[in-house]
Write an enzyme that holds these catalytic residues in place. Structure first.
Site, short mmCIF file in Angstrom:
data_model
loop_
_atom_site.label_atom_id
_atom_site.label_comp_id
_atom_site.label_asym_id
_atom_site.label_seq_id
_atom_site.Cartn_x
_atom_site.Cartn_y
_atom_site.Cartn_z
N GLN A 33 -1.27 -3.64 -8.73
CA GLN A 33 -0.51 -3.20 -7.56
C GLN A 33 0.47 -4.29 -7.12
O GLN A 33 0.51 -4.70 -5.96
CB GLN A 33 -1.45 -2.82 -6.43
CG GLN A 33 -2.14 -1.48 -6.62
CD GLN A 33 -1.16 -0.32 -6.60
OE1 GLN A 33 -0.14 -0.36 -5.91
NE2 GLN A 33 -1.46 0.73 -7.37
N SER A 34 1.29 -4.74 -8.05
CA SER A 34 2.22 -5.84 -7.79
C SER A 34 3.46 -5.38 -7.04
O SER A 34 4.24 -4.56 -7.53
CB SER A 34 2.64 -6.49 -9.11
OG SER A 34 3.69 -7.41 -8.91
N ASN A 35 3.65 -5.92 -5.85
CA ASN A 35 4.89 -5.68 -5.10
C ASN A 35 6.07 -6.33 -5.79
O ASN A 35 7.19 -5.81 -5.78
CB ASN A 35 4.77 -6.25 -3.68
CG ASN A 35 3.62 -5.64 -2.91
OD1 ASN A 35 3.50 -4.43 -2.81
ND2 ASN A 35 2.76 -6.48 -2.36
N ALA A 72 6.48 -6.76 -9.03
CA ALA A 72 6.90 -5.95 -10.17
C ALA A 72 7.77 -4.78 -9.72
O ALA A 72 8.82 -4.48 -10.31
CB ALA A 72 5.67 -5.44 -10.92
#
Length: 336
Positions: A75-77, A79
């Site tokens: 859940q990378s912001n 990325a």
């Protein structure tokens, strides 16, 4: 600090608001709380990485790249914002995601930021927790080069000296806003992880001699490791700015008491902080960074760490899209 010396593309909505949080301040009995809304930077729902990407993407373009590669947690912001920046600039993007939590839930692995990565046109590759993500990015870069592409690797979180320039710029912006408001900032508090945000803030605030102390609330590493990472990057950023030696070691402070079982792993305090910010200020935090950062701030206030009369600014690093990956956590807190 003359940031116009460095290549930059305009991706975000700046200046982001600096707002009071009177209801939460009253609930906690002081100090006076304010929030710097870097969730409002605008790029595919915003977040702190947009500031970093303005400098990183400019560097990629200056080097002739046609594809950017980056990595992060599922859940990378970072990325998601990188994929959006690439789309806006007509570049390709490859996203490598590490499952640091070990969760296989449909929400976590397919909703939230992952869904937006795909809508933004960025293919994703999944890796198990503990994988060598830097090596994995290098492999992808070799594949792209072999097929005639021109790759540019963006480190996790965009946290190198070029990316940290985005938060040097934020530090300058924040001081100007506080000056215009007549706001004497006694403390700046935010969630710290890959080190770039805190390093840029410290380098910027120290470089302009603001006398505003920064407290990072850690979300991943132990305190010695976190502070060393931030200090090393803050010094590298100061060197890039042409102000070497401007950051003293004691100016880098992290409190890592609120990490809980690990990066991206929920805590009761994080859930409480998200609910309080939402229900008292109408502000949505995220479960990985700003939620734990706010949880740390709230707990420190309750313990009397700050004076009741002080003005504290909380930097909202964004990421509320990630709430959809943690949907089940909030079932028990839903109003009847």
């Amino acid at each position: 600090m003359h940031l116009a010396r460095f290549p930059r593309v305009r991706l975000g909505h700046m200046h982001t608001p600096l707002e009071a949080m009177p209801n939460l301040s009253k609930l906690l009995g002081g100090p006076n709380l304010f929030i710097k809304r870097d969730d409002c930077t605008g790029l595919a729902s915003g977040g702190n990485k947009t500031r970093k990407l303005e400098f990183l993407m400019a560097d990629a373009l200056a080097k002739g790249a046609d594809t950017v590669i980056t990595q992060g947690a599922v859940q990378s912001n970072h990325a998601r914002q990188t994929a959006a920046a690439a789309a806006k600039l007509g570049m390709k993007c490859r996203i490598l995601l590490e499952n640091r939590t070990g969760s296989n839930s449909v929400d976590y692995c397919n909703s939230g930021n992952v869904l937006l990565d795909h809508i933004l046109g960025a293919p994703t590759q999944m890796y198990p927790g503990g994988a060598d993500m830097n090596a994995a990015m290098a492999e992808v870069a070799d594949e792209i080069s072999a097929s005639g592409g021109k790759p540019y690797i963006i480190v996790g979180g965009g946290s190198n000296a070029i990316g940290a320039l985005g938060y040097v710029n934020c530090a300058i912006e924040l001081v100007a806003q506080a000056n215009d408001m007549g706001l004497n900032i006694h403390h700046l508090v935010h969630a710290t992880g890959s080190a770039g945000t805190q390093a840029g803030l410290v380098a910027g605030l120290e470089g302009c001699r603001s006398l505003v102390p920064v407290l990072g609330i850690g979300v991943r590493a132990a305190r010695p490791q976190q502070e060393e990472s931030v200090y090393k990057l803050a010094c590298a950023t100061a060197d890039l700015l042409g102000i070497p030696g401007s950051v003293a070691r004691e100016k880098v402070v992290a409190n890592t008491d609120y990490v809980g079982p690990g990066y991206g792993m929920p805590t009761d305090a994080m859930i409480e902080a998200i609910n309080l910010a939402a229900r008292y200020e109408g502000i949505l935090l995220d479960p990985v960074y700003s939620g734990k950062g706010m949880a740390g701030l709230i707990d420190l206030i309750r313990k009397g760490h700050f004076k009741k009369s002080e003005n504290i600014v909380f930097l909202h690093t964004g990421g509320n899209v990630g709430l959809f990956g943690y949907n089940s956590l909030f079932d028990a807190t839903r109003p009847n």
